[in-house]
Design a protein around this motif. Structure first.
Motif, short mmCIF file in Angstrom:
data_model
loop_
_atom_site.label_atom_id
_atom_site.label_comp_id
_atom_site.label_asym_id
_atom_site.label_seq_id
_atom_site.Cartn_x
_atom_site.Cartn_y
_atom_site.Cartn_z
N GLU A 1 0.83 -1.21 0.00
CA GLU A 1 0.00 0.00 0.00
C GLU A 1 0.86 1.26 0.00
N GLU A 2 2.03 1.18 0.61
CA GLU A 2 2.94 2.34 0.64
C GLU A 2 3.54 2.65 -0.72
N PHE B 1 3.90 -22.94 -2.09
CA PHE B 1 3.67 -22.56 -3.49
C PHE B 1 3.22 -21.11 -3.61
N ILE B 2 2.33 -20.70 -2.71
CA ILE B 2 1.83 -19.32 -2.75
C ILE B 2 2.97 -18.34 -2.48
N SER B 3 3.82 -18.66 -1.52
CA SER B 3 4.94 -17.75 -1.19
C SER B 3 5.90 -17.63 -2.36
N GLN B 4 6.06 -18.71 -3.15
CA GLN B 4 6.90 -18.63 -4.35
C GLN B 4 6.32 -17.64 -5.36
N GLU B 5 5.00 -17.69 -5.52
CA GLU B 5 4.34 -16.76 -6.45
C GLU B 5 4.45 -15.32 -5.95
N MET B 6 4.33 -15.14 -4.65
CA MET B 6 4.51 -13.80 -4.08
C MET B 6 5.92 -13.29 -4.37
N ILE C 1 3.59 -1.04 -13.07
CA ILE C 1 3.59 -2.14 -12.10
C ILE C 1 2.18 -2.45 -11.57
N SER C 2 1.18 -1.97 -12.27
CA SER C 2 -0.21 -2.17 -11.81
C SER C 2 -0.57 -3.65 -11.72
N GLU C 3 -0.22 -4.42 -12.77
CA GLU C 3 -0.57 -5.84 -12.77
C GLU C 3 0.16 -6.58 -11.66
N GLU C 4 1.42 -6.26 -11.45
CA GLU C 4 2.18 -6.91 -10.38
C GLU C 4 1.57 -6.63 -9.02
N LYS C 5 1.11 -5.41 -8.82
CA LYS C 5 0.49 -5.04 -7.54
C LYS C 5 -0.81 -5.82 -7.33
N ILE C 6 -1.60 -5.94 -8.39
CA ILE C 6 -2.88 -6.65 -8.29
C ILE C 6 -2.64 -8.13 -7.99
N ARG C 7 -1.70 -8.73 -8.73
CA ARG C 7 -1.42 -10.16 -8.52
C ARG C 7 -0.84 -10.41 -7.13
N LEU C 8 0.05 -9.52 -6.69
CA LEU C 8 0.64 -9.68 -5.36
C LEU C 8 -0.43 -9.56 -4.28
N LYS C 9 -1.33 -8.61 -4.43
CA LYS C 9 -2.43 -8.46 -3.45
C LYS C 9 -3.29 -9.72 -3.42
N ASN C 10 -3.57 -10.29 -4.60
CA ASN C 10 -4.37 -11.52 -4.66
C ASN C 10 -3.67 -12.67 -3.94
#
Length: 291
Positions: free
Chosen positions: A170-171, A248-253, A218-227
């Motif tokens: 968010e920052e 697995f989720i932490s790898q995607e993050m 970086i909009s898409e990266e932010k959206i995917r990371l939030k998901n």
């Protein structure tokens, strides 16, 4: 609620002729790895014991030990009468032939000879096994309770680090808005230093600037990371083993955070990305021990 893979349980089974101490402990492991140390006459129950552990504990490096403190020895030595008689039958004629006194203590001569004693391994009594079986279940329950207690502490820790990544993300927003102006001014300053400012086509410059900024978006990266952050939180509250899934989720993050950092082109955003990576590493360390 998540569980740790670390645990310990101990039960003492009191029997008429022996005392059996059952100890079981577990450490983290990618798969189920069971190591049993059993007395000889419990070997027939090894497969059953392994199945119980696999069903109850599911994953981890499991060490199970049965320590037997016997009032009477498990192996009872008995005199082998047939062998002693045969030795005597052969020795007596030889003694008479050699003129050896008939008062000779033949037993003292015979008993040290091979096979005069035989050891019998008692069979596992069903009543004894029922007591030991219940003791085994109690030890496993203690270990599982230990896992739950450890898991509660891990839950709070991992959830806190995941929330920290959310707040750091968010920052990024205010710095992202400032970044466009910074890039635009930096390019203009570069062009000015090249002394081609008078020949600059403003429309073409704006088009090229938009194209350049889109590549750094970086909009898409932010959206995917939030998901991924939301999904991580949801998975933490699922029933059953979730350690591998959280891994697995932490790898995607991690992938999204790395891409965000490579496209940021801003020192403040890079600083936030470094902090996100630090929080994610703490999560990964804990996940290694989550069932």
């Amino acid at each position: 609620m998540i569980k740790s893979m670390t645990g310990y349980g101990k039960t003492v089974c009191e029997l008429p002729t022996k005392r059996i101490i059952i100890e079981i402990k577990s450490l983290n492991s990618k798969q189920l790895d069971i190591n049993l140390r059993l007395p000889t006459h419990y070997k027939e129950k090894e497969l059953e014991i392994r199945n119980i552990i696999a069903q109850k504990l599911q994953r981890g490096k499991i060490d199970l030990t049965f320590n037997v403190e016997s009032i009477m020895p498990d192996k009872i030595s008995r005199i082998n009468e047939e062998v002693i008689r045969e030795y005597f039958r052969q020795l007596k004629p030889i003694a008479e032939e050699l003129g050896i006194s008939s008062n000779t203590d033949f037993l003292r001569v015979i008993m040290p000879l091979p096979d005069t004693m035989k050891s019998e391994q008692p069979e596992l009594d069903e009543e004894e096994w029922n007591i030991v079986y219940n003791g085994l279940l109690q030890s496993i329950e203690q270990l599982d309770a230990f896992r739950i207690q450890e898991g509660a502490a891990m839950f709070r820790d991992v959830k806190g680090h995941n929330e920290s990544i959310r707040l750091l993300l968010e920052e990024v927003v205010p710095f992202e808005k400032q970044r466009t102006e910074k890039i635009k001014n930096r390019i203009k300053e570069t062009l000015k230093n090249l002394n081609i400012n008078g020949d600059l086509d403003e429309n073409r410059f704006e088009q090229e600037l938009i194209y350049y900024i889109e590549k750094l978006d970086i909009s898409e990266e932010k959206i995917r990371l939030k998901n991924h952050i939301d999904y991580f939180d949801k998975t933490l509250n699922e029933d059953g083993p979730v350690g591998k899934k959280l891994g697995f989720i932490s790898q995607e993050m991690g992938r999204e955070i790395n891409t965000l950092g490579s496209k940021a082109n801003d020192s403040e955003i890079q600083r936030l990305v470094v902090n996100m990576k630090d929080e994610l590493e703490k999560i990964k360390e804990q996940i290694l021990n989550i069932l």
